[in-house]
Write a protein that holds these residues in place. Structure first.
Motif, PDB file in Angstrom:
ATOM      1  N   HIS A  91     -13.505 -20.930  42.685  1.00 52.59           N
ATOM      2  CA  HIS A  91     -13.206 -19.609  43.250  1.00 52.59           C
ATOM      3  C   HIS A  91     -13.116 -19.815  44.763  1.00 52.59           C
ATOM      4  O   HIS A  91     -14.132 -19.876  45.463  1.00 52.59           O
ATOM      5  N   TRP A  92     -11.907 -19.972  45.248  1.00 53.93           N
ATOM      6  CA  TRP A  92     -11.704 -20.296  46.667  1.00 53.93           C
ATOM      7  C   TRP A  92     -11.682 -19.038  47.523  1.00 53.93           C
ATOM      8  O   TRP A  92     -11.294 -17.959  47.064  1.00 53.93           O
ATOM      9  N   GLY A  93     -12.052 -19.230  48.780  1.00 49.47           N
ATOM     10  CA  GLY A  93     -11.960 -18.126  49.752  1.00 49.47           C
ATOM     11  C   GLY A  93     -12.901 -16.981  49.434  1.00 49.47           C
ATOM     12  O   GLY A  93     -12.630 -15.836  49.779  1.00 49.47           O
ATOM     13  N   GLN A  94     -14.014 -17.288  48.766  1.00 52.81           N
ATOM     14  CA  GLN A  94     -14.993 -16.253  48.407  1.00 52.81           C
ATOM     15  C   GLN A  94     -16.339 -16.630  48.985  1.00 52.81           C
ATOM     16  O   GLN A  94     -16.837 -17.724  48.722  1.00 52.81           O
ATOM     17  N   GLU A  95     -16.913 -15.718  49.750  1.00 56.47           N
ATOM     18  CA  GLU A  95     -18.238 -16.003  50.295  1.00 56.47           C
ATOM     19  C   GLU A  95     -19.292 -15.380  49.395  1.00 56.47           C
ATOM     20  O   GLU A  95     -19.224 -14.191  49.079  1.00 56.47           O
ATOM     21  N   VAL A  96     -20.242 -16.183  48.961  1.00 54.90           N
ATOM     22  CA  VAL A  96     -21.337 -15.640  48.143  1.00 54.90           C
ATOM     23  C   VAL A  96     -22.238 -14.828  49.063  1.00 54.90           C
ATOM     24  O   VAL A  96     -22.732 -15.330  50.075  1.00 54.90           O
ATOM     25  N   SER A  97     -22.419 -13.560  48.708  1.00 60.26           N
ATOM     26  CA  SER A  97     -23.130 -12.670  49.617  1.00 60.26           C
ATOM     27  C   SER A  97     -24.501 -12.236  49.086  1.00 60.26           C
ATOM     28  O   SER A  97     -25.359 -11.846  49.862  1.00 60.26           O
ATOM     29  N   ALA A  98     -24.703 -12.314  47.771  1.00 61.42           N
ATOM     30  CA  ALA A  98     -25.964 -11.772  47.234  1.00 61.42           C
ATOM     31  C   ALA A  98     -26.473 -12.613  46.076  1.00 61.42           C
ATOM     32  O   ALA A  98     -25.691 -13.172  45.300  1.00 61.42           O
ATOM     33  N   LEU A  99     -27.786 -12.691  45.979  1.00 65.64           N
ATOM     34  CA  LEU A  99     -28.441 -13.399  44.876  1.00 65.64           C
ATOM     35  C   LEU A  99     -29.685 -12.593  44.506  1.00 65.64           C
ATOM     36  O   LEU A  99     -30.523 -12.317  45.368  1.00 65.64           O
ATOM     37  N   GLN A 100     -29.753 -12.228  43.245  1.00 67.61           N
ATOM     38  CA  GLN A 100     -30.855 -11.366  42.827  1.00 67.61           C
ATOM     39  C   GLN A 100     -31.200 -11.684  41.380  1.00 67.61           C
ATOM     40  O   GLN A 100     -30.277 -11.884  40.567  1.00 67.61           O
ATOM     41  N   GLN A 101     -32.485 -11.692  41.054  1.00 68.69           N
ATOM     42  CA  GLN A 101     -32.851 -12.040  39.680  1.00 68.69           C
ATOM     43  C   GLN A 101     -32.821 -10.804  38.784  1.00 68.69           C
ATOM     44  O   GLN A 101     -33.365  -9.745  39.120  1.00 68.69           O
ATOM     45  N   ASN A 102     -32.166 -10.960  37.634  1.00 68.62           N
ATOM     46  CA  ASN A 102     -32.143  -9.883  36.648  1.00 68.62           C
ATOM     47  C   ASN A 102     -33.449  -9.875  35.854  1.00 68.62           C
ATOM     48  O   ASN A 102     -34.206 -10.849  35.879  1.00 68.62           O
ATOM     49  N   THR A 103     -33.674  -8.808  35.097  1.00 68.54           N
ATOM     50  CA  THR A 103     -34.916  -8.726  34.327  1.00 68.54           C
ATOM     51  C   THR A 103     -34.979  -9.806  33.241  1.00 68.54           C
ATOM     52  O   THR A 103     -36.055 -10.210  32.821  1.00 68.54           O
ATOM     53  N   ASP A 104     -33.814 -10.306  32.782  1.00 66.32           N
ATOM     54  CA  ASP A 104     -33.824 -11.370  31.763  1.00 66.32           C
ATOM     55  C   ASP A 104     -33.986 -12.759  32.373  1.00 66.32           C
ATOM     56  O   ASP A 104     -33.888 -13.769  31.667  1.00 66.32           O
ATOM     57  N   GLY A 105     -34.239 -12.842  33.675  1.00 69.46           N
ATOM     58  CA  GLY A 105     -34.485 -14.136  34.330  1.00 69.46           C
ATOM     59  C   GLY A 105     -33.225 -14.782  34.865  1.00 69.46           C
ATOM     60  O   GLY A 105     -33.304 -15.735  35.645  1.00 69.46           O
ATOM     61  N   ARG A 106     -32.057 -14.290  34.455  1.00 72.98           N
ATOM     62  CA  ARG A 106     -30.827 -14.883  34.984  1.00 72.98           C
ATOM     63  C   ARG A 106     -30.578 -14.357  36.408  1.00 72.98           C
ATOM     64  O   ARG A 106     -31.192 -13.387  36.845  1.00 72.98           O
ATOM     65  N   TRP A 107     -29.614 -15.010  37.077  1.00 71.23           N
ATOM     66  CA  TRP A 107     -29.356 -14.677  38.479  1.00 71.23           C
ATOM     67  C   TRP A 107     -28.026 -13.938  38.625  1.00 71.23           C
ATOM     68  O   TRP A 107     -26.998 -14.426  38.160  1.00 71.23           O
ATOM     69  N   ALA A 108     -28.103 -12.784  39.240  1.00 70.27           N
ATOM     70  CA  ALA A 108     -26.881 -12.035  39.552  1.00 70.27           C
ATOM     71  C   ALA A 108     -26.417 -12.493  40.929  1.00 70.27           C
ATOM     72  O   ALA A 108     -27.167 -12.443  41.901  1.00 70.27           O
ATOM     73  N   VAL A 109     -25.198 -12.989  40.964  1.00 68.37           N
ATOM     74  CA  VAL A 109     -24.666 -13.553  42.211  1.00 68.37           C
ATOM     75  C   VAL A 109     -23.406 -12.784  42.581  1.00 68.37           C
ATOM     76  O   VAL A 109     -22.474 -12.690  41.769  1.00 68.37           O
ATOM     77  N   GLY A 110     -23.393 -12.249  43.780  1.00 65.72           N
ATOM     78  CA  GLY A 110     -22.241 -11.437  44.204  1.00 65.72           C
ATOM     79  C   GLY A 110     -21.440 -12.138  45.289  1.00 65.72           C
ATOM     80  O   GLY A 110     -21.990 -12.863  46.115  1.00 65.72           O
ATOM     81  N   THR A 111     -20.123 -11.954  45.262  1.00 61.90           N
ATOM     82  CA  THR A 111     -19.284 -12.426  46.364  1.00 61.90           C
ATOM     83  C   THR A 111     -18.791 -11.198  47.127  1.00 61.90           C
ATOM     84  O   THR A 111     -18.818 -10.084  46.601  1.00 61.90           O
ATOM     85  N   ARG A 112     -18.326 -11.442  48.339  1.00 62.43           N
ATOM     86  CA  ARG A 112     -17.981 -10.309  49.207  1.00 62.43           C
ATOM     87  C   ARG A 112     -16.845  -9.466  48.616  1.00 62.43           C
ATOM     88  O   ARG A 112     -16.967  -8.270  48.495  1.00 62.43           O
ATOM     89  N   ASN A 113     -15.772 -10.102  48.199  1.00 64.71           N
ATOM     90  CA  ASN A 113     -14.628  -9.329  47.699  1.00 64.71           C
ATOM     91  C   ASN A 113     -14.180  -9.725  46.307  1.00 64.71           C
ATOM     92  O   ASN A 113     -13.245  -9.145  45.780  1.00 64.71           O
TER      93      ASN A 113
END
Ligand code: FAD
Length: 359
Positions: A91-113
């Motif tokens: 996934h080019w040209g995407q800045e990872v902006s957020a990292l947060q743990q879900n209740t099931d232990g997995r990681w929610a990772v957000g990019t800016r756009n």
């Protein structure tokens, strides 16, 4: 063939998400692949290679095992080829902006756009941070980004017949000036603070020759303002060293002031940070967050050296740790030279010679 990309927004579930496609992020893909784990890779840049491509693509590197000499460009190409059997999605040209743990232990990772991910394991291979082009700090100029305001010259031929103002005195600025003259831009004006450049002597000599021949113009000064009408950038104001102002009409503004890496969002992910680096357990390269690993220049541990060879080791152990975490059981070591299973994964089973005895 270019590696597959996936730029559509949406939520992507994955066992492994790698933040950063520098040399270590690319080798992380390979090591995960050997353990049967497919990865998604996100990078703020539009291409792979991290520092090797952005900071020294043509310089020779002499301390990669079994490669007595290779350029940053060549190393990147080799790493991409080596990881290709494991079909990573980039996934080019995407800045990872957020990292947060879900209740099931997995990681929610957000990019800016772009896309959002839900990942069982996250590998932070963010080096010295996300590379972002330095720009001019002029209010309102960014509205032209990607159209009349560029930070790298991708296709000189597209600027044939245009009036182009280039800002900068580095190798990229000078090479762009030379390429634009060759591409028959109508007018090429180079603007730099001083009539002194930070570039290879050969490049500087070419620029001087073009200036003397009248094909390239130069002003020692700074772009201090601009005018736009009907949604188009029309002219820029250049302030000279002697406080004089010159107004220059233009079609294209190319700002080549280099890239600056920004740790940016990473500082808000709940990771412990020591002098802008992420402390890890050197047995697993896991951070203080379960299932979140940090490899390459971004991490720190006793004895850490910011070398590519160190990062390759780190990516290997992080892959094993993540595989054990996913399976909930120890993962046995296998040799690529001996394991038919690994050779099948690599797509070389038929080529491989008689397996050596397992150890
Ligand atoms: C001039 C120079 C010469 C060097 N020579 C050598 C040498 O000879 N031998 C050697 O071993 N090492 C050398 N190094 C060091 C080597 O380049 C680094 O150790 C190596 O690049 C680290 O790789 P990495 O993958 O950890 O990080 P990087 O190469 O920095 O790549 C990190 C990537 O992550 C991306 N990224 C960061 N944050 C985000 C985010 N939030 N979202 C999306 N993407 C993000 C960045 O855009 C970047 O592409 C040299 C370094 C320099 C500057």
């Amino acid at each position: 063939m270019p590696p597959p990309t996936h730029n559509s927004p949406g939520v992507i579930e994955t066992d492994a998400l790698i933040v950063g496609a520098g040399p270590i992020g690319l080798f992380q893909v390979f090591q995960l692949g050997l353990l049967g784990i497919r990865a998604h890779v996100v990078d703020a840049l539009p291409h792979a290679g991290g520092q090797c491509i952005e900071l020294y693509p043509d310089k020779a590197i002499y301390d990669i095992p079994a490669l007595p000499s290779c350029t940053g460009q060549e190393l990147t190409e080799r790493l991409l080829a080596q990881s290709a059997p494991f079909a990573p999605t980039f996934h080019w040209g995407q800045e990872v902006s957020a990292l947060q743990q879900n209740t099931d232990g997995r990681w929610a990772v957000g990019t800016r756009n772009g896309p959002h991910f839900v990942a069982r394991n996250v590998f932070i291979a963010a080096g010295v941070g996300a590379f972002q082009a330095r720009s001019l700090s002029l209010d309102g100029l960014q509205q032209f980004a990607g159209t009349q305001l560029l930070h790298r010259l991708a296709e000189p031929a597209r600027h044939q017949g245009q009036r182009v103002v280039i800002v900068g005195g580095n190798e990229a600025a000078l090479e762009a000036a030379i390429a634009l003259v060759a591409a028959r831009a109508q007018q090429v004006l180079l603007v730099h603070r001083r009539d002194v450049f930070q570039a290879e002597p050969g490049t500087i000599a070419q620029v001087q020759a073009l200036r003397e021949a009248g094909h390239l113009h130069f002003i020692a000064g700074q772009v201090t303002g601009f005018e736009a009408t009907a949604g188009r950038l029309q002219q820029v104001h250049i302030t000279h060293g002697d406080a004089q102002n010159t107004t220059v009409p233009l079609d294209q503004l190319l700002v080549c002031l280099g890239l600056s890496p920004k740790l940016g969002p990473l500082t808000g992910w709940g990771l412990a940070l020591e002098r802008k680096q992420v402390p890890v357990n050197p047995a697993t390269f896991e951070t203080c967050l379960p299932g979140v690993y940090a490899v390459g220049d971004i991490n720190t541990y006793p004895g850490k050296r910011k070398l590519i060879v160190s990062g390759l080791h780190e990516a290997t152990l992080a892959a094993y740790a993540a595989a054990e975490r996913l399976r909930g059981a120890p993962v046995q070591l296998q040799y690529t030279s001996a394991s038919q299973h690994l050779q099948r994964l690599l797509g070389v089973a038929d080529e491989a010679t008689t397996p050596a005895p397992a150890i």
